[in-house]
Design a protein around this motif. Structure first.
Motif, short mmCIF file in Angstrom:
data_model
loop_
_atom_site.label_atom_id
_atom_site.label_comp_id
_atom_site.label_asym_id
_atom_site.label_seq_id
_atom_site.Cartn_x
_atom_site.Cartn_y
_atom_site.Cartn_z
N SER A 107 123.62 47.76 61.07
CA SER A 107 124.70 48.54 61.68
C SER A 107 124.51 48.67 63.18
N ALA A 135 118.51 46.34 55.28
CA ALA A 135 119.75 45.72 55.73
C ALA A 135 120.65 46.70 56.46
N ALA A 136 120.51 48.01 56.16
CA ALA A 136 121.34 49.02 56.81
C ALA A 136 121.10 49.05 58.31
N TRP A 177 128.16 45.22 57.86
CA TRP A 177 127.35 46.24 58.51
C TRP A 177 127.70 46.37 59.99
N ALA A 214 127.43 40.31 54.53
CA ALA A 214 126.63 41.51 54.80
C ALA A 214 126.54 41.77 56.30
N ASN A 265 121.83 54.79 49.76
CA ASN A 265 122.57 54.11 48.70
C ASN A 265 121.92 52.81 48.25
N GLY A 266 120.65 52.64 48.63
CA GLY A 266 119.89 51.53 48.10
C GLY A 266 120.00 50.22 48.84
N HIS A 267 120.52 50.23 50.06
CA HIS A 267 120.68 48.98 50.80
C HIS A 267 119.43 48.61 51.62
N GLY A 268 118.48 49.49 51.68
CA GLY A 268 117.22 49.18 52.34
C GLY A 268 117.34 48.82 53.80
N ALA A 326 119.93 37.50 55.70
CA ALA A 326 121.11 38.25 55.30
C ALA A 326 122.26 37.27 55.07
N GLY A 374 123.30 54.02 54.35
CA GLY A 374 123.01 52.78 53.64
C GLY A 374 121.69 52.83 52.92
N LEU A 375 120.69 53.41 53.57
CA LEU A 375 119.37 53.53 52.96
C LEU A 375 119.43 54.41 51.72
#
Length: 519
Positions: free
Chosen positions: A58, A54-55, A164, A160, A49-52, A156, A46-47
């Protein structure tokens, strides 16, 4: 006769044991690695792919990997998948409540507290009736709570959080099953090793009733593991080894009873002693009818509502923290003494845990370091959760606080003071609930358990082979339930328990003799 001098009588744990004992940590290293991996893999993807940050959510679904530990791979995937679905459901419910409640307000927090109470009561009843292993209903409640708070605070969105959580649950399933590629019978071999160690301990002190129960329990737990793996009755190494351990246990018990030691037990006779695991429907039917269930539900409901109400009334920032504190102490249905020790553990662990959070807060502004922190805290939680509650809280506290905000949004000093104050409220309410709500409920639980043991013994001794396996499984189930009941009664009220001890001792000797074909 006193509790201290009566052989086999349950002895209360001491302060040093409660706070410092860490036996079994080494056995959990593999589980800790899998827990960390279940968070690290989706978070890293996730990180990238630009999700910062928020990943890191998971981790809510990655909790599922914890429930699969010690189970054979043939059934592990079902357990992890089942709890993964349960965690996704809890995240959905929590996020839905957070979304419908809108911005944080008294009404919104009342809705969150009501949701948390319903989740933990239903989950605790399910776990207790099935006699599931730790961590029980706690991680389900934590998932629902964090999901609600994340959405309520606007950290969030509902989709989302659910997405996750689902990603984490799917990865957890893969991580849980990966070790099967290296040793597909590893859990069975470990269960056999534990049974052998328990029988060895009994052989050194053959007249110790507590060691006898532990040995018999470990033996049947190992047979359950082999049965779940489909190895029972097959000529494979784990089954052969456990058969030898079983025969040794029979010899040790015969020696302790001054009976003739059988030098050989036929495979047919041994097969009669080996009990397949009771089915889910059987365990629910036997477990839900106990007075322990309404006592557990009542205490959880009262404690969660009162703790949350007090936290709202004094205008603390996170009343959900007071609720989850009370629920964590009570969700496994502890006796008054064990529950009070657990409350002390919670206080000590939380204070140290918020100190840890204060130290790591400067690095949480970086998404990479935040995710690495969550991974490390997740591993520590898995190692200590069933080993030492106080140490586990040192990891759980900053883990929950970090996930609950994806880096603290309120000033650190306010967060530290607030979480400690909320913990004190939750702990205080939980302890008062233990001692004041159905304070002698352990008596009804014990007497009911002993009655069920008598019924199960009579059923096993009845003539006729029909349904013999189910009747023997029920006897083992009832003996384990009565062992828990007598421990709780002995810790809570030793003087009263001593008046019940002769009957309990006689019944358990008789019941376990039937299960091991002795007498």
């Amino acid at each position: 006769m006193t509790a201290e001098t009566e052989p086999g009588f349950p002895q209360r744990p001491g302060l040093r044991q409660v706070l410092l004992e860490v036996s079994g940590v080494g056995e959990r290293a593999g589980g800790a690695f899998r827990a960390a991996l279940a968070v690290a893999i989706p978070a890293a993807v996730g990180l990238a792919n630009g999700h910062g940050a928020a990943a890191a959510l998971s981790a809510l679904g990655a909790f599922a990997v914890v429930y699969g530990e010690r189970r054979p791979y043939r059934t592990r995937w079902k357990v992890v998948a089942g709890y993964g679905l349960a965690l996704i459901s809890c995240a959905t419910v929590g996020a839905g409540v957070g979304h419908l409640a809108g911005a944080a307000s008294v009404g919104a927090w009342i809705a969150v507290i009501a949701m948390m109470t319903a989740v933990v009561v239903l989950a605790a009843i399910w776990v207790d009736a099935l006699r599931e292993r730790a961590p029980g209903s706690f991680l389900l409640l934590l998932c629902a709570e964090l999901s609600a708070v994340l959405v309520l605070d606007g950290t969030a969105s509902s989709p989302a959080v659910v997405l996750w959580t689902a990603i984490g649950a799917v990865v957890a399933l893969g991580v849980a099953m990966t070790p099967a590629l290296l040793d597909r019978h590893g859990p069975e071999a470990q269960a056999v090793t534990r049974a052998g160690a328990a029988v060895d301990a009994l052989a050194r002190q053959p007249h110790d009733d507590l060691l006898r129960r532990r040995a018999i329990h470990a033996l049947h737990e190992a047979w359950d593991c082999l049965d779940d793996a489909g190895l029972r009755g097959q000529a494979v190494a784990p089954t052969d080894a456990l058969s030898r351990i079983h025969r040794r246990l029979l010899a040790v018990i015969a020696f302790a009873e001054d009976q003739k030691v059988e030098t050989s037990v036929s495979e047919e006779e041994l097969d009669l002693m080996v009990l397949p695991r009771a089915r889910v429907g059987e365990r629910l039917r036997w477990g839900l009818r106990r007075p322990r269930i309404p006592v557990l539900a009542l205490r959880l409901t009262v404690a969660c509502v009162v703790a949350g109400g007090i936290a709202i009334a004094v205008d603390l920032g996170r009343p959900d923290w007071a609720v989850i504190t009370a629920a964590m102490i009570l969700h496994q249905g502890p006796d008054r003494v064990t529950g009070s020790w657990r409350a002390l553990n919670r206080c000590v662990g939380t204070v140290i845990g918020v100190g840890v959070l204060a130290v790591i807060t400067p690095v949480l502004g970086s998404a990479v370091l935040l995710i690495l922190t969550v991974v490390v805290l997740m591993a520590g939680t898995e190692i200590f959760l069933v080993v030492n509650y106080a140490i586990a809280m040192v990891f759980i506290t900053p883990l929950a606080m970090t996930l609950g905000a994806l880096a603290p949004q309120e000033p650190l000093s306010e967060a530290v003071i607030g979480r400690i104050a909320e913990t004190v409220i939750g702990v205080g309410v939980a302890v008062v609930t233990l001692w004041c709500v159905r304070p002698r409920g352990y008596r009804a639980v014990l007497l009911d358990s002993e009655r069920r043991v008598v019924d199960a013994i009579e059923a096993v001794e009845a003539d006729g082979p029909a349904d013999a396996g189910r009747r023997r499984r029920r006897l083992e189930f009832e003996l384990e339930a009565a062992t828990t009941a007598v421990s709780q009664a002995g810790f809570s009220d030793p003087a009263w328990m001593l008046t019940q001890w002769p009957r309990h001792h006689r019944l358990h000797r008789q019941g376990y003799a039937l299960l091991t074909k002795q007498g």
